[in-house]
Write a protein that holds these residues in place. Structure first.
Motif, PDB file in Angstrom:
ATOM      1  N   GLU A  27      75.788 -65.124  36.037  1.00 51.85           N
ATOM      2  CA  GLU A  27      76.469 -66.138  35.216  1.00 51.85           C
ATOM      3  C   GLU A  27      75.571 -66.674  34.549  1.00 51.85           C
ATOM      4  OE1 GLU A  27      74.676 -68.111  39.382  1.00 51.85           O
ATOM      5  OE2 GLU A  27      75.089 -66.227  38.543  1.00 51.85           O
ATOM      6  N   ARG A  28      73.926 -67.222  35.313  1.00 51.19           N
ATOM      7  CA  ARG A  28      73.380 -68.245  34.678  1.00 51.19           C
ATOM      8  C   ARG A  28      72.376 -67.384  32.978  1.00 51.19           C
ATOM      9  NH1 ARG A  28      71.705 -72.663  38.059  1.00 51.19           N
ATOM     10  NH2 ARG A  28      70.205 -73.243  36.475  1.00 51.19           N
ATOM     11  N   PHE A  29      71.744 -66.039  33.586  1.00 49.95           N
ATOM     12  CA  PHE A  29      70.349 -65.513  33.168  1.00 49.95           C
ATOM     13  C   PHE A  29      71.403 -64.540  31.913  1.00 49.95           C
ATOM     14  CE2 PHE A  29      68.898 -67.429  37.076  1.00 49.95           C
ATOM     15  CZ  PHE A  29      68.127 -68.557  36.145  1.00 49.95           C
ATOM     16  N   GLU A  30      70.641 -64.294  31.379  1.00 49.49           N
ATOM     17  CA  GLU A  30      70.540 -62.322  30.787  1.00 49.49           C
ATOM     18  C   GLU A  30      69.724 -62.101  30.401  1.00 49.49           C
ATOM     19  OE1 GLU A  30      72.070 -61.852  26.504  1.00 49.49           O
ATOM     20  OE2 GLU A  30      73.440 -63.471  27.401  1.00 49.49           O
ATOM     21  N   VAL A  31      69.301 -60.880  30.899  1.00 51.01           N
ATOM     22  CA  VAL A  31      68.056 -60.164  29.801  1.00 51.01           C
ATOM     23  C   VAL A  31      67.850 -60.310  27.880  1.00 51.01           C
ATOM     24  CG1 VAL A  31      66.406 -58.050  30.447  1.00 51.01           C
ATOM     25  CG2 VAL A  31      68.040 -59.137  32.347  1.00 51.01           C
ATOM     26  N   PHE A  32      67.036 -60.108  27.308  1.00 53.01           N
ATOM     27  CA  PHE A  32      67.569 -59.681  26.192  1.00 53.01           C
ATOM     28  C   PHE A  32      66.371 -59.301  26.145  1.00 53.01           C
ATOM     29  CE2 PHE A  32      64.847 -61.037  22.543  1.00 53.01           C
ATOM     30  CZ  PHE A  32      66.188 -60.734  21.342  1.00 53.01           C
ATOM     31  N   ALA A  33      65.270 -58.934  26.195  1.00 59.48           N
ATOM     32  CA  ALA A  33      63.959 -58.014  26.270  1.00 59.48           C
ATOM     33  C   ALA A  33      63.555 -57.059  27.936  1.00 59.48           C
ATOM     34  CB  ALA A  33      63.557 -58.583  25.305  1.00 59.48           C
ATOM     35  N   LEU A  34      62.417 -56.126  27.855  1.00 59.30           N
ATOM     36  CA  LEU A  34      61.847 -55.411  28.483  1.00 59.30           C
ATOM     37  C   LEU A  34      60.416 -55.455  28.335  1.00 59.30           C
ATOM     38  CD1 LEU A  34      65.012 -54.602  31.116  1.00 59.30           C
ATOM     39  CD2 LEU A  34      63.011 -56.569  30.981  1.00 59.30           C
ATOM     40  N   SER A  35      59.529 -54.989  28.933  1.00 50.55           N
ATOM     41  CA  SER A  35      58.378 -54.621  28.296  1.00 50.55           C
ATOM     42  C   SER A  35      57.767 -53.838  29.637  1.00 50.55           C
ATOM     43  CB  SER A  35      57.024 -55.401  27.171  1.00 50.55           C
ATOM     44  OG  SER A  35      56.743 -55.978  28.570  1.00 50.55           O
ATOM     45  N   ALA A  36      57.349 -52.258  29.279  1.00 50.87           N
ATOM     46  CA  ALA A  36      56.459 -52.026  30.091  1.00 50.87           C
ATOM     47  C   ALA A  36      54.964 -51.224  29.247  1.00 50.87           C
ATOM     48  CB  ALA A  36      57.558 -51.133  31.103  1.00 50.87           C
ATOM     49  N   ALA A  37      54.350 -51.202  30.576  1.00 49.51           N
ATOM     50  CA  ALA A  37      53.328 -49.924  29.843  1.00 49.51           C
ATOM     51  C   ALA A  37      53.753 -47.708  29.499  1.00 49.51           C
ATOM     52  CB  ALA A  37      51.933 -50.075  30.812  1.00 49.51           C
ATOM     53  N   THR A  38      53.848 -47.506  30.866  1.00 45.08           N
ATOM     54  CA  THR A  38      53.972 -45.804  31.273  1.00 45.08           C
ATOM     55  C   THR A  38      55.499 -45.415  31.516  1.00 45.08           C
ATOM     56  OG1 THR A  38      52.414 -45.621  33.023  1.00 45.08           O
ATOM     57  CG2 THR A  38      51.476 -45.908  30.881  1.00 45.08           C
ATOM     58  N   GLN A  39      55.788 -46.918  32.131  1.00 42.40           N
ATOM     59  CA  GLN A  39      56.682 -45.744  33.195  1.00 42.40           C
ATOM     60  C   GLN A  39      57.888 -45.475  32.624  1.00 42.40           C
ATOM     61  OE1 GLN A  39      56.540 -47.580  36.970  1.00 42.40           O
ATOM     62  NE2 GLN A  39      55.491 -48.821  37.301  1.00 42.40           N
ATOM     63  N   VAL A  40      58.460 -44.614  31.938  1.00 41.09           N
ATOM     64  CA  VAL A  40      59.667 -44.441  31.205  1.00 41.09           C
ATOM     65  C   VAL A  40      60.459 -44.348  31.913  1.00 41.09           C
ATOM     66  CG1 VAL A  40      60.266 -42.672  29.636  1.00 41.09           C
ATOM     67  CG2 VAL A  40      57.774 -43.616  29.267  1.00 41.09           C
ATOM     68  N   ASP A  41      61.311 -43.771  33.402  1.00 38.57           N
ATOM     69  CA  ASP A  41      61.633 -43.580  33.740  1.00 38.57           C
ATOM     70  C   ASP A  41      62.648 -44.736  34.524  1.00 38.57           C
ATOM     71  OD1 ASP A  41      62.022 -40.916  33.628  1.00 38.57           O
ATOM     72  OD2 ASP A  41      61.328 -39.941  34.448  1.00 38.57           O
ATOM     73  N   LEU A  42      61.473 -45.418  35.460  1.00 39.00           N
ATOM     74  CA  LEU A  42      62.192 -46.841  35.068  1.00 39.00           C
ATOM     75  C   LEU A  42      62.597 -47.776  34.541  1.00 39.00           C
ATOM     76  CD1 LEU A  42      62.490 -48.821  37.418  1.00 39.00           C
ATOM     77  CD2 LEU A  42      59.928 -49.165  37.701  1.00 39.00           C
ATOM     78  N   MET A  43      61.786 -47.997  33.546  1.00 42.17           N
ATOM     79  CA  MET A  43      62.167 -47.716  32.119  1.00 42.17           C
ATOM     80  C   MET A  43      63.685 -47.841  31.424  1.00 42.17           C
ATOM     81  SD  MET A  43      61.835 -50.924  29.912  1.00 42.17           S
ATOM     82  CE  MET A  43      60.448 -52.148  29.695  1.00 42.17           C
ATOM     83  N   LEU A  44      63.606 -46.405  31.681  1.00 42.62           N
ATOM     84  CA  LEU A  44      65.829 -46.144  31.467  1.00 42.62           C
ATOM     85  C   LEU A  44      66.491 -46.917  32.364  1.00 42.62           C
ATOM     86  CD1 LEU A  44      67.062 -44.405  29.201  1.00 42.62           C
ATOM     87  CD2 LEU A  44      66.427 -42.684  31.082  1.00 42.62           C
ATOM     88  N   ALA A  45      66.044 -46.433  33.611  1.00 37.68           N
ATOM     89  CA  ALA A  45      66.449 -47.307  34.505  1.00 37.68           C
ATOM     90  C   ALA A  45      66.932 -48.428  34.210  1.00 37.68           C
ATOM     91  CB  ALA A  45      66.707 -46.703  35.595  1.00 37.68           C
ATOM     92  N   GLN A  46      65.687 -49.706  33.883  1.00 38.23           N
ATOM     93  CA  GLN A  46      66.268 -50.839  33.749  1.00 38.23           C
ATOM     94  C   GLN A  46      67.202 -51.519  32.906  1.00 38.23           C
ATOM     95  OE1 GLN A  46      62.264 -52.141  33.689  1.00 38.23           O
ATOM     96  NE2 GLN A  46      62.191 -52.460  36.363  1.00 38.23           N
ATOM     97  N   CYS A  47      66.863 -50.722  31.677  1.00 35.05           N
ATOM     98  CA  CYS A  47      67.729 -50.494  30.782  1.00 35.05           C
ATOM     99  C   CYS A  47      68.999 -50.054  30.782  1.00 35.05           C
ATOM    100  CB  CYS A  47      67.410 -49.883  29.579  1.00 35.05           C
ATOM    101  SG  CYS A  47      65.318 -50.650  28.739  1.00 35.05           S
ATOM    102  N   ALA A  48      69.302 -49.237  31.477  1.00 31.00           N
ATOM    103  CA  ALA A  48      70.848 -48.865  32.487  1.00 31.00           C
ATOM    104  C   ALA A  48      71.389 -50.329  32.716  1.00 31.00           C
ATOM    105  CB  ALA A  48      70.896 -47.319  32.565  1.00 31.00           C
ATOM    106  N   ARG A  49      71.311 -50.962  33.199  1.00 29.79           N
ATOM    107  CA  ARG A  49      71.582 -51.669  34.226  1.00 29.79           C
ATOM    108  C   ARG A  49      71.876 -52.896  33.348  1.00 29.79           C
ATOM    109  NH1 ARG A  49      69.574 -54.065  40.179  1.00 29.79           N
ATOM    110  NH2 ARG A  49      71.116 -55.321  40.458  1.00 29.79           N
ATOM    111  N   PHE A  50      70.121 -52.861  32.796  1.00 35.59           N
ATOM    112  CA  PHE A  50      70.390 -54.897  32.731  1.00 35.59           C
ATOM    113  C   PHE A  50      70.753 -54.811  30.781  1.00 35.59           C
ATOM    114  CE2 PHE A  50      67.796 -55.240  36.195  1.00 35.59           C
ATOM    115  CZ  PHE A  50      68.316 -56.084  36.718  1.00 35.59           C
TER     116      PHE A  50
END
Length: 392
Positions: A27-50
């Motif tokens: 109710e307070r926050f929303e994710v606008f952008a994420l960044s990572a170096a090499t962890q593609v699969d974890l970034m994919l999971a984070q994008c799917a969730r947020f």
């Protein structure tokens, strides 16, 4: 309205903990952008969730890998790569807060971009201050940014200081940074040459990335925190003290002119300072376990042993030298730690790399970020040459 948050370094330990806190307060926050170096699969999971608007990978290759997986999973997050994209998501006009959790000097340019854009900057990247120093603080002031420390020690100091920074110099006698001492606080210094990367990364209290864990084992993390505290709080180097507190319950202390001491206590959980920074000046649930004072073991304190932690004193040395010297120490240490983790040098040789690099680099007073980044690259080349000579 919800605060829009950019998380730089979202796949690291600070980034993961930040997303955990954000998920508790939709109710307070929303994710606008994420960044990572090499962890593609974890970034994919984070994008799917947020479902952020942007996801930025450090390299084009990793960006392409992520983009392919995004399309295969019907995700609409736009994938970008490179340093300019990092600066864009840190300074974007719709962003309210930026969690700066990229490890190393690579985190400095997006931190500068966020500072110049006047964002609420939650600083978990020590190197922005260690490398940027007065130049970075000037960008914060000129941009009207709100700088909130996320390191547990600096967050504790911030919480223990008076609300009005104008009164700090008149009321504060000294700042005391606590340190766990890491996994080798009682080891015979002669045995440290045999330490393996896995042993160095096995921190007794905190769950951290490998680079930061090694820094904790050498106490170079505390040397960097001394430098950071000097710029964050405007105190003199001689007003900063380090004490070993193995239980990691007292996260740091402020001693006032009348000898009163104010401290912040809590369980060793990074979600506490993260939640504090996100909601400041309010307090929100962090998900951390509360302290049970009835179950606390005796809290102990000790002075750091210079024979076991020779790198700690380098903090005061570089603060008394030309301004760019702090950038030299940071770059040398990054090279030394990476070489140790890669099996190229021994654990005890990390300090040797730092010492010899500092002695070999002539530092002029640096006046801008480009000069500091050029000095960073020069230092890395010199440190790599030392690593090659020392190589085991």
């Amino acid at each position: 309205m919800k605060q829009r948050v950019t998380v730089l370094g979202s796949t690291g330990s600070i980034g993961v903990n930040t997303l955990d806190v954000l998920s508790m307060h939709p109710e307070r926050f929303e994710v606008f952008a994420l960044s990572a170096a090499t962890q593609v699969d974890l970034m994919l999971a984070q994008c799917a969730r947020f479902k952020p608007t942007f996801a930025v990978m450090a390299s084009v290759r990793h960006g392409e890998l992520l983009a392919d997986k995004m399309r295969a999973n019907n995700l609409t997050t736009e994938v970008l790569s490179g340093s300019q994209a990092l600066e864009m998501i840190a300074s974007h006009e719709v962003v309210d807060a930026v969690m700066a959790a990229i490890v190393g000097a690579a985190g400095l340019p997006p931190c500068m971009a966020a500072a110049r854009a006047g964002k609420r900057l939650l600083l978990a990247n020590k190197e922005a201050l260690v490398v940027g120093g007065a130049v970075f603080m000037q960008a914060v002031r000129q941009g009207g940014a709100q700088l909130l420390p996320i390191d547990s020690e600096h967050s504790a100091i911030f919480q223990s200081l008076p609300e009005d920074p104008a009164t700090w110099s008149d009321r504060v006698e000294k700042i005391v940074l606590t340190a766990s001492g890491g996994p080798f606080r009682q080891s015979d210094p002669a045995t440290l040459k045999h330490v393996t990367p896995d042993q160095a990364c096995a921190h007794p209290n905190w769950v951290m990335g490998r680079k930061i864990s090694v820094d904790s084992a050498t106490m170079m993390n505390k040397a960097l925190e001394v430098i950071e505290a000097r710029y964050l709080f405007g105190v003199l180097p001689q007003q900063i003290e380090v004490v070993i507190h193995p239980q990691s319950i007292i996260h740091s202390l402020v001693q006032y002119r009348d000898t009163s001491v104010v401290a912040q206590l809590g369980t060793p959980d990074m979600r506490v300072p993260i939640a504090y920074g996100l909601a400041w000046p309010e307090r929100i649930a962090s998900g951390a376990r509360a302290l049970d004072f009835r179950a606390l073991a005796t809290m102990t304190f000790d002075a750091p042993d210079p024979s076991r932690f020779p790198g700690l004193q380098l903090a005061w040395e570089v603060l008394d030298a030309a301004a760019g010297s702090t950038a030299v120490l940071n770059a040398a240490n990054e090279v030394g730690v990476a070489a140790f983790l890669a099996g190229q040098i021994r654990f005890d040789q990390i300090h040797q790399v730092n010492r010899e690099t500092l002695d070999g680099i002539c530092v002029a007073e640096s006046k801008g970020i480009d000069e500091l980044l050029a000095l960073d690259q020069q230092t890395r080349s010199a440190a790599r040459a030392i690593v090659k000579r020392l190589g085991v």
